[in-house]
Design a protein around this motif. Structure first.
Motif, short mmCIF file in Angstrom:
data_model
loop_
_atom_site.label_atom_id
_atom_site.label_comp_id
_atom_site.label_asym_id
_atom_site.label_seq_id
_atom_site.Cartn_x
_atom_site.Cartn_y
_atom_site.Cartn_z
N ALA A 68 -56.14 65.45 32.33
CA ALA A 68 -55.60 64.21 31.77
C ALA A 68 -54.78 64.48 30.52
O ALA A 68 -53.81 63.78 30.23
N ASP A 69 -55.16 65.51 29.78
CA ASP A 69 -54.45 65.88 28.56
C ASP A 69 -54.17 67.38 28.59
O ASP A 69 -54.96 68.17 29.09
N GLY A 70 -53.05 67.76 28.04
CA GLY A 70 -52.71 69.16 27.98
C GLY A 70 -51.95 69.64 29.19
O GLY A 70 -51.75 68.90 30.16
N PRO A 71 -51.53 70.90 29.17
CA PRO A 71 -50.70 71.44 30.26
C PRO A 71 -51.52 71.78 31.49
O PRO A 71 -52.75 71.91 31.44
N GLU A 72 -50.83 71.93 32.62
CA GLU A 72 -51.48 72.39 33.83
C GLU A 72 -51.94 73.83 33.67
O GLU A 72 -51.40 74.58 32.86
N PHE A 73 -52.97 74.21 34.43
CA PHE A 73 -53.46 75.59 34.38
C PHE A 73 -53.92 76.01 35.76
O PHE A 73 -54.15 75.18 36.64
N ALA A 74 -54.06 77.31 35.94
CA ALA A 74 -54.47 77.86 37.24
C ALA A 74 -55.95 78.19 37.22
O ALA A 74 -56.50 78.61 36.19
N LEU A 75 -56.60 77.99 38.36
CA LEU A 75 -57.99 78.38 38.54
C LEU A 75 -58.05 79.33 39.74
O LEU A 75 -57.56 79.00 40.82
N GLY A 76 -58.64 80.48 39.55
CA GLY A 76 -58.80 81.42 40.64
C GLY A 76 -60.11 81.21 41.37
O GLY A 76 -61.04 80.59 40.85
N TYR A 77 -60.20 81.71 42.59
CA TYR A 77 -61.41 81.57 43.38
C TYR A 77 -61.47 82.68 44.42
O TYR A 77 -60.46 83.35 44.70
#
Length: 437
Positions: free
Chosen positions: A92-101
């Motif tokens: 909702a706030d801040g930049p997009e980020f990546a999550l690994g799995y």
């Protein structure tokens, strides 16, 4: 440690995470659920939230409270890149980020299906989330307060006119419960007569409740019309600009409350922003054991279930798929957890196979319908069966007790008819200082 990422915290996602916490040791897997809402909505309770029979918070199951070993990430998954085992998350706030799995579970759920009808985007409210159910209830209560001080005329008539678009389970249950609430309110508003309140249910096909057979469906129509409602079959809304509803039948009327329940559409993330295999409807292709892919071409490290997955229906056969409802999503989530654990431990995974327990719907306080094959039960007994089934089905004893407590309180003291619509504009009182001007 296997990094298991679950996209979506609805029925299927919640039950998958809940099951994996019990089946996998702490050192076996790191569990993460990504969802913009920090709770799972128990959607069968939304009609009763709408009618004030259940507190809004009791229809929501906190992810953080009940998933004690799972990391909950508040945000939207905007893209799935399975080739690189990564998803993009927009908070909702801040930049997009990546999550690994290492393993992904796609349970993002469906979204409300919309049509380009003029005015609908500006006027209508959906009925997929708790916030929407509360807003519908508050809108009706506020309309009664406003209409009670107005003389007969177009504005008063508009305030007391409600329109539901869509005759599936969600629409019919919400319609019946809100109609029941409106009739209960008449005792508190002596200046408003039953004929002043107008309820319209608009359905594009020739019948409502497609989950039951035609005869019980016709009985529901007669029951609703006997309570003063209008059911428009084989009819669509062609315009709703400024609340002026125009039907394909040529009928027109002003409606102060429009509720849109015209079915589900594919989740746009699954439909457009993933490299996982998707069918023509925008659903993830899965095998009967809920692995993504086909028997000939499975996708390693990917599973899916719920409304955004094309799960083969082994019970009916003929190449059909399971229908998107709570019964299937809950059971698929539970099986998904067992299959993921079995695959990790070298065990055998099982195909999803579920024989329907029947269909049950609430049509308002003391009214309901239940059908299992040729058996049909109507009226108060079906309504009690609806309540009994869902209080058993809602996850956790904590939620069951809270819901039962509210039901018992309402049985003794009646419905709570306080509207809190002002919470949508919390600063108005502060800014105006109490000055009505």
């Amino acid at each position: 440690m296997d990094r298991i990422l679950i996209v979506g915290g609805g029925y299927a996602g919640f039950y998958t995470a809940w099951g994996l916490e019990k089946l996998l040791r702490r050192d076996e897997a790191e569990l993460t659920v990504v969802d913009p809402r920090p709770y799972m909505t128990y959607q069968p309770f939304l009609p009763e939230v709408l009618a004030g029979s259940i507190e809004a918070r009791h229809a929501a199951v906190s992810l953080r409270r009940h998933l004690r070993r799972t990391r909950v990430v508040a945000g939207w998954v905007t893209a799935v890149d399975h080739a690189h085992h990564s998803v993009t998350v927009r908070p909702a706030d801040g930049p997009e980020f990546a999550l690994g799995y290492d393993t992904i579970v796609v349970t993002a759920g469906a979204v409300t299906r919309k049509f380009p009808v003029p005015g609908i985007a500006d006027e209508a409210i959906g009925m997929k989330h708790v916030e929407e159910a509360v807003a519908i209830r508050d809108r009706l209560l506020t309309a009664f307060d406003r209409a009670a001080v107005l003389p007969p005329g177009p504005l008063r008539r508009k305030l007391l006119t409600v329109t539901f678009v869509g005759g599936g389970f969600s629409g019919v249950e919400g319609f019946g419960e809100l109609l029941s609430l409106a009739h209960a309110l008449l005792a508190r508003y002596p200046g408003i007569e039953p004929d002043d309140v107008r309820f319209h249910l608009v359905e594009a096909t020739g019948r409502i409740l497609p989950e039951v057979t035609a005869k019980p469906g016709r009985w529901v129509v007669r029951s609703l019309e006997g309570r003063g409602a209008r059911v428009h079959l084989n009819t669509v809304v062609t315009s709703a600009v400024d609340g002026h509803v125009v039907l394909s039948s040529g009928e027109e009327f002003d409606s102060g409350l429009i509720v849109w329940t015209a079915g589900n559409a594919a989740n746009p993330v699954v439909d457009h922003h993933t490299d996982l295999p998707v069918d023509g409807r925008g659903l993830v292709r899965v095998r009967a054991d809920l692995r993504v892919g086909t028997d000939a071409e499975p996708v390693p490290g990917a599973w899916a279930a719920g409304d955004d997955a094309a799960v083969p229906d082994l019970v009916t056969g003929s190449g059909s798929y399971t229908v998107p409802n709570a019964q299937h999503a809950v059971r698929q989530g539970k099986l998904l957890a067992r299959n993921i654990a079995a695959a990790r431990h070298g065990g055998a995974v099982k195909p999803y196979r579920h024989h329907s327990l029947g269909s049950v719907a609430t049509l308002g306080l003391g009214r309901g319908i239940f059908q299992y094959r040729r058996l049909t039960i109507k009226g108060p007994l079906a309504w009690l069966m609806h309540r009994g089934y869902h209080v058993l089905a809602v996850p956790s004893w904590e939620r069951k007790v809270r819901v039962l407590a509210v039901w018992l309180t309402a049985a003794v003291f009646g419905r709570d008819i306080v509207s809190l619509a002002s919470v949508e504009h919390p600063r108005d009182a502060f800014v105006s200082g109490g000055d009505p001007k």
